[in-house]
Design a protein around this motif. Structure first.
Motif, mmCIF file in Angstrom:
data_model
loop_
_atom_site.group_PDB
_atom_site.id
_atom_site.type_symbol
_atom_site.label_atom_id
_atom_site.label_comp_id
_atom_site.label_asym_id
_atom_site.label_seq_id
_atom_site.Cartn_x
_atom_site.Cartn_y
_atom_site.Cartn_z
ATOM 1 N N MET A 1 0.846 -1.206 0.000
ATOM 2 C CA MET A 1 0.000 0.000 0.000
ATOM 3 C C MET A 1 0.883 1.259 0.000
ATOM 4 N N ASP A 2 0.581 2.210 -0.879
ATOM 5 C CA ASP A 2 1.460 3.380 -0.924
ATOM 6 C C ASP A 2 1.196 4.283 0.295
ATOM 7 N N PRO A 3 2.221 5.056 0.711
ATOM 8 C CA PRO A 3 2.117 5.837 1.955
ATOM 9 C C PRO A 3 0.940 6.814 1.982
ATOM 10 N N THR A 4 0.618 7.426 0.802
ATOM 11 C CA THR A 4 -0.479 8.398 0.797
ATOM 12 C C THR A 4 -1.821 7.717 1.050
ATOM 13 N N HIS A 120 4.117 -3.855 13.746
ATOM 14 C CA HIS A 120 3.314 -4.886 13.065
ATOM 15 C C HIS A 120 2.211 -4.280 12.196
ATOM 16 N N CYS A 121 2.147 -2.932 12.150
ATOM 17 C CA CYS A 121 1.177 -2.263 11.257
ATOM 18 C C CYS A 121 1.790 -1.961 9.890
ATOM 19 N N LEU A 122 3.053 -2.322 9.706
ATOM 20 C CA LEU A 122 3.676 -2.084 8.393
ATOM 21 C C LEU A 122 3.162 -3.131 7.400
ATOM 22 N N SER A 123 3.517 -2.945 6.125
ATOM 23 C CA SER A 123 2.835 -3.733 5.085
ATOM 24 C C SER A 123 3.545 -4.995 4.621
ATOM 25 N N SER A 124 4.828 -5.125 4.923
ATOM 26 C CA SER A 124 5.555 -6.306 4.440
ATOM 27 C C SER A 124 6.810 -6.514 5.283
ATOM 28 N N MET A 125 7.367 -7.725 5.187
ATOM 29 C CA MET A 125 8.600 -8.007 5.920
ATOM 30 C C MET A 125 9.761 -7.112 5.457
ATOM 31 N N PRO A 126 9.929 -6.878 4.132
ATOM 32 C CA PRO A 126 11.000 -5.955 3.723
ATOM 33 C C PRO A 126 10.813 -4.559 4.313
ATOM 34 N N GLU A 127 9.546 -4.121 4.413
ATOM 35 C CA GLU A 127 9.319 -2.787 4.990
ATOM 36 C C GLU A 127 9.679 -2.782 6.482
ATOM 37 N N VAL A 128 9.380 -3.882 7.166
ATOM 38 C CA VAL A 128 9.752 -3.981 8.588
ATOM 39 C C VAL A 128 11.272 -3.905 8.716
ATOM 40 N N PHE A 129 11.974 -4.639 7.871
ATOM 41 C CA PHE A 129 13.437 -4.667 7.947
ATOM 42 C C PHE A 129 14.027 -3.278 7.683
ATOM 43 N N GLN A 130 13.492 -2.618 6.643
ATOM 44 C CA GLN A 130 13.968 -1.266 6.323
ATOM 45 C C GLN A 130 13.709 -0.318 7.500
ATOM 46 N N THR A 131 12.543 -0.463 8.113
ATOM 47 C CA THR A 131 12.172 0.428 9.219
ATOM 48 C C THR A 131 13.054 0.187 10.445
ATOM 49 N N LEU A 132 13.459 -1.070 10.655
ATOM 50 C CA LEU A 132 14.369 -1.343 11.781
ATOM 51 C C LEU A 132 15.688 -0.591 11.577
ATOM 52 N N HIS A 166 -0.131 -16.762 4.435
ATOM 53 C CA HIS A 166 0.892 -17.475 5.215
ATOM 54 C C HIS A 166 2.281 -17.342 4.602
ATOM 55 N N GLN A 167 2.309 -17.289 3.269
ATOM 56 C CA GLN A 167 3.592 -17.202 2.553
ATOM 57 C C GLN A 167 4.376 -15.952 2.977
ATOM 58 N N ASN A 168 3.655 -14.813 3.011
ATOM 59 C CA ASN A 168 4.319 -13.538 3.289
ATOM 60 C C ASN A 168 4.062 -13.018 4.703
ATOM 61 N N SER A 169 3.276 -13.769 5.467
ATOM 62 C CA SER A 169 2.952 -13.396 6.859
ATOM 63 C C SER A 169 2.209 -12.073 6.968
ATOM 64 N N VAL A 170 1.401 -11.770 5.943
ATOM 65 C CA VAL A 170 0.650 -10.513 5.949
ATOM 66 C C VAL A 170 -0.842 -10.816 6.127
ATOM 67 N N ARG A 176 -6.251 -4.706 1.588
ATOM 68 C CA ARG A 176 -5.264 -3.862 2.271
ATOM 69 C C ARG A 176 -4.473 -4.640 3.310
ATOM 70 N N PRO A 177 -3.125 -4.507 3.276
ATOM 71 C CA PRO A 177 -2.333 -5.142 4.347
ATOM 72 C C PRO A 177 -2.692 -4.495 5.682
#
Ligand code: SAM
Length: 234
Positions: A1-4, A120-132, A166-170, A176-177
């Motif tokens: 989902m885009d930020p806007t 856990h409100c972010l949209s994907s695992m890559p986004e979580v990693f980037q945010t960390l 389950h594949q992406n844990s979303v 909407r994620p």
């Protein structure tokens, strides 16, 4: 989902609220008790603090009830993606500001960053990693990042209008994620890979986290609560 689109959706949700979202009881008890409470006291004078995803009322508004000496601290910031939530926030000593914390956390570096059920409100695992990575950059060396995230278990089940990939844990609501729900070892892997020292890591199986806003009563199939305290290495 885009930020806007995400911001617009969150703005809409906050606009429809008739009162401020109360403090999350589990987060309150995590902060108020050992070991976090003791670890935080010395950090009160070491640098600014912030809460990510503070909604329309930061938990730090609880002041000395939460932590002795907190009400005297002037450099506390509350960040949320929703500008409506920030407009609704009380006029207090907490400095509220709209920010997309998955890209930039302003006003740092901080000695303590609290995750207000944001990660856990972010949209994907890559986004979580980037945010960390963003969170690590916003911390002082030796600073702490603490929070609670949703974690999966064997009897996970969801409301009929939600779909768990389950594949992406979303977890999705419509298309909407909604939440990222990982196994404890996956959270551990992300925290390690982001370069943090894991100072505390405990799965509170007795605490269920409700993944959607339409329900207030927890169910046994809801995700469990994983509490963590991460330290940025010196
Ligand atoms: C589950 S709510 C928690 C609100 C409040 N801290 C509480 O405990 O009740 C998550 C919050 O994170 C915010 N949020 C989601 N994505 C964000 C982002 N990228 N940057 C900042 N805040 C975000 C949402 O607007 C929402 O207020």
């Amino acid at each position: 989902m885009d930020p806007t689109s995400k911001k617009n959706l969150l703005d809409e949700q906050y606009r429809s609220l008739t009162e401020r979202v109360g403090v999350a009881p589990s987060l309150y008890s995590f902060l108020k008790n050992s070991p976090l409470n003791e670890w935080l006291s010395p950090l009160l004078t070491d640098g600014p603090w912030c809460e990510l995803g503070c909604g329309n009322q930061s938990i730090f508004e609880e002041g000395d009830q939460l932590l002795s000496g907190l009400s005297l601290k002037k450099d506390i910031f509350g960040f949320d993606l929703s500008s409506v939530a920030i407009e609704q926030a009380p006029h207090s000593i907490i400095n509220y500001e709209q920010a997309d914390c998955s890209h930039l956390i302003p006003k740092g570096p901080f000695s303590f960053i609290l995750d207000g059920h944001f990660l856990h409100c972010l949209s994907s695992m890559p986004e979580v990693f980037q945010t960390l990575g963003v969170i690590s950059n916003a911390l002082l060396p030796g600073g702490l990042y603490a929070g609670e995230v949703m974690t999966s278990h064997k009897s996970l089940s969801f409301d009929h209008d939600l779909f768990f990939d389950h594949q992406n844990s979303v977890l999705y609501q419509e298309d909407r994620p909604l939440r990222i729900i990982l196994e404890a070892r996956e959270w551990e892997g992300l925290f390690n890979d982001a370069g943090f020292e894991i100072a505390f890591f405990l799965c509170q199986a007795s605490i269920k986290m409700i993944p959607c806003r339409d329900r207030t009563q927890a169910m046994s199939g809801d995700p469990e609560c994983l509490r963590f305290i991460l330290r940025k290495l010196q």
